[in-house]
Design a protein around this motif. Structure first.
Motif, PDB file in Angstrom:
ATOM      1  N   HIS A  85       0.878  -1.173   0.000  1.00  0.00           N
ATOM      2  CA  HIS A  85       0.000   0.000   0.000  1.00  0.00           C
ATOM      3  C   HIS A  85       0.907   1.212   0.000  1.00  0.00           C
ATOM      4  O   HIS A  85       1.634   1.450   0.965  1.00  0.00           O
ATOM      5  CB  HIS A  85      -0.901  -0.009   1.234  1.00  0.00           C
ATOM      6  CG  HIS A  85      -1.726   1.229   1.355  1.00  0.00           C
ATOM      7  ND1 HIS A  85      -1.614   2.087   2.420  1.00  0.00           N
ATOM      8  CD2 HIS A  85      -2.665   1.750   0.548  1.00  0.00           C
ATOM      9  CE1 HIS A  85      -2.452   3.095   2.261  1.00  0.00           C
ATOM     10  NE2 HIS A  85      -3.097   2.907   1.132  1.00  0.00           N
TER      11      HIS A  85
ATOM     12  N   TYR B 284       1.380   5.427  -1.191  1.00  0.00           N
ATOM     13  CA  TYR B 284       0.705   6.640  -1.632  1.00  0.00           C
ATOM     14  C   TYR B 284       1.667   7.809  -1.558  1.00  0.00           C
ATOM     15  O   TYR B 284       2.657   7.780  -0.833  1.00  0.00           O
ATOM     16  CB  TYR B 284      -0.565   6.917  -0.809  1.00  0.00           C
ATOM     17  CG  TYR B 284      -0.357   6.949   0.682  1.00  0.00           C
ATOM     18  CD1 TYR B 284      -0.086   8.141   1.347  1.00  0.00           C
ATOM     19  CD2 TYR B 284      -0.458   5.787   1.435  1.00  0.00           C
ATOM     20  CE1 TYR B 284       0.096   8.170   2.706  1.00  0.00           C
ATOM     21  CE2 TYR B 284      -0.284   5.803   2.807  1.00  0.00           C
ATOM     22  CZ  TYR B 284      -0.004   7.005   3.437  1.00  0.00           C
ATOM     23  OH  TYR B 284       0.176   7.027   4.797  1.00  0.00           O
ATOM     24  N   THR B 285       1.349   8.818  -2.324  1.00  0.00           N
ATOM     25  CA  THR B 285       2.173  10.022  -2.335  1.00  0.00           C
ATOM     26  C   THR B 285       1.551  11.040  -1.381  1.00  0.00           C
ATOM     27  O   THR B 285       0.478  10.802  -0.822  1.00  0.00           O
ATOM     28  CB  THR B 285       2.236  10.622  -3.755  1.00  0.00           C
ATOM     29  OG1 THR B 285       0.903  10.941  -4.176  1.00  0.00           O
ATOM     30  CG2 THR B 285       2.853   9.645  -4.729  1.00  0.00           C
TER      31      THR B 285
ATOM     32  N   GLU C  50      -1.941  16.174  -4.545  1.00  0.00           N
ATOM     33  CA  GLU C  50      -2.194  15.990  -5.974  1.00  0.00           C
ATOM     34  C   GLU C  50      -3.122  17.105  -6.445  1.00  0.00           C
ATOM     35  O   GLU C  50      -4.201  17.308  -5.885  1.00  0.00           O
ATOM     36  CB  GLU C  50      -2.846  14.620  -6.208  1.00  0.00           C
ATOM     37  CG  GLU C  50      -3.178  14.306  -7.636  1.00  0.00           C
ATOM     38  CD  GLU C  50      -1.957  14.034  -8.517  1.00  0.00           C
ATOM     39  OE1 GLU C  50      -2.150  13.879  -9.716  1.00  0.00           O
ATOM     40  OE2 GLU C  50      -0.824  13.990  -8.009  1.00  0.00           O
TER      41      GLU C  50
ATOM     42  N   ALA D  99       1.191   7.788 -11.313  1.00  0.00           N
ATOM     43  CA  ALA D  99       1.641   6.717 -10.415  1.00  0.00           C
ATOM     44  C   ALA D  99       3.077   6.288 -10.700  1.00  0.00           C
ATOM     45  O   ALA D  99       3.712   5.647  -9.856  1.00  0.00           O
ATOM     46  CB  ALA D  99       0.711   5.512 -10.526  1.00  0.00           C
TER      47      ALA D  99
ATOM     48  N   THR E  42      -7.066   7.978  -7.404  1.00  0.00           N
ATOM     49  CA  THR E  42      -6.850   9.374  -7.789  1.00  0.00           C
ATOM     50  C   THR E  42      -7.733  10.251  -6.902  1.00  0.00           C
ATOM     51  O   THR E  42      -8.567   9.731  -6.149  1.00  0.00           O
ATOM     52  CB  THR E  42      -7.258   9.605  -9.259  1.00  0.00           C
ATOM     53  OG1 THR E  42      -8.683   9.527  -9.366  1.00  0.00           O
ATOM     54  CG2 THR E  42      -6.594   8.607 -10.191  1.00  0.00           C
TER      55      THR E  42
ATOM     56  N   HIS F 171     -11.074   9.147  -4.524  1.00  0.00           N
ATOM     57  CA  HIS F 171     -11.360   9.561  -3.148  1.00  0.00           C
ATOM     58  C   HIS F 171     -12.683  10.302  -3.077  1.00  0.00           C
ATOM     59  O   HIS F 171     -13.466  10.084  -2.140  1.00  0.00           O
ATOM     60  CB  HIS F 171     -10.246  10.450  -2.605  1.00  0.00           C
ATOM     61  CG  HIS F 171      -8.963   9.725  -2.414  1.00  0.00           C
ATOM     62  ND1 HIS F 171      -7.803  10.375  -2.095  1.00  0.00           N
ATOM     63  CD2 HIS F 171      -8.640   8.418  -2.494  1.00  0.00           C
ATOM     64  CE1 HIS F 171      -6.815   9.509  -1.976  1.00  0.00           C
ATOM     65  NE2 HIS F 171      -7.312   8.309  -2.223  1.00  0.00           N
TER      66      HIS F 171
ATOM     67  N   GLY G 272      -3.713   6.985   5.857  1.00  0.00           N
ATOM     68  CA  GLY G 272      -3.209   5.701   5.379  1.00  0.00           C
ATOM     69  C   GLY G 272      -3.973   4.554   6.010  1.00  0.00           C
ATOM     70  O   GLY G 272      -4.564   4.682   7.085  1.00  0.00           O
TER      71      GLY G 272
END
Length: 160
Positions: free
Chosen positions: A10, A12-13, A17, A44, A69, A73, A118
């Motif tokens: 898992h 994520y950035t 974004e 990604a 993206t 969400h 997270g």
């Protein structure tokens, strides 16, 4: 979460974004739109590059791959413009809210609470909320009543 013999990655950035690059896809069937799917892959790519630094051929073993993206969400988590985590006011403190609230009997959990963002943190916030409601021993008794098994398949309170 993964079946035996498999693992979950898992990643994520940062939650920064830019939403404006995704707005043109609002209301579009994102499962079939080639431009949307290409943008997902493009955005990604740096994350996969970082993962490959530790697991060089990671993509060879991928069974299920999901890229979220801001639209993901917004749709599935009902988050405004696809954001996640706590909204902190500029110049204010950095303290996340606790799972308890000033209202008796009202608790909260999720990415906007103490544990943070997270999947592991959100799961932890659920545990924190449960701990605010019941002691660990009360929780174990309840687990036994509903026959919740431990990882070895035995009921939690009947292990020796």
């Amino acid at each position: 979460l993964a079946p035996e013999g498999h693992h979950v990655i898992h990643a994520y950035t940062a939650g920064n974004e830019p939403y404006h690059i995704w707005e043109r896809f609002e209301g579009v069937d994102t499962n079939k739109d080639a431009a949307y799917l290409a943008l997902k892959e493009e955005r990604a790519a740096p994350m996969w590059e970082a993962i490959r630094r530790r697991v060089p051929r990671v993509e060879e073993g991928v069974v299920v791959r999901q890229i979220g993206t801001p639209l993901t969400h917004a749709r599935f988590l009902r988050r405004h413009r696809g954001n996640y985590g706590l909204a902190l006011a500029a110049g204010g403190g950095l303290e996340f809210p606790k799972v308890t609230t000033p209202l008796p009997g009202l608790f909260r959990c999720g990415d906007s609470t103490t544990a943070g963002i997270g999947v592991p943190a959100v799961a932890s916030s659920g545990a924190q909320c449960a701990n605010a409601l019941l002691s660990v021993w009360e929780q174990l008794k309840m687990n036994d009543k509903i026959k919740m098994p431990s990882s070895d398949g035995e009921p939690l309170l009947q292990r020796r």
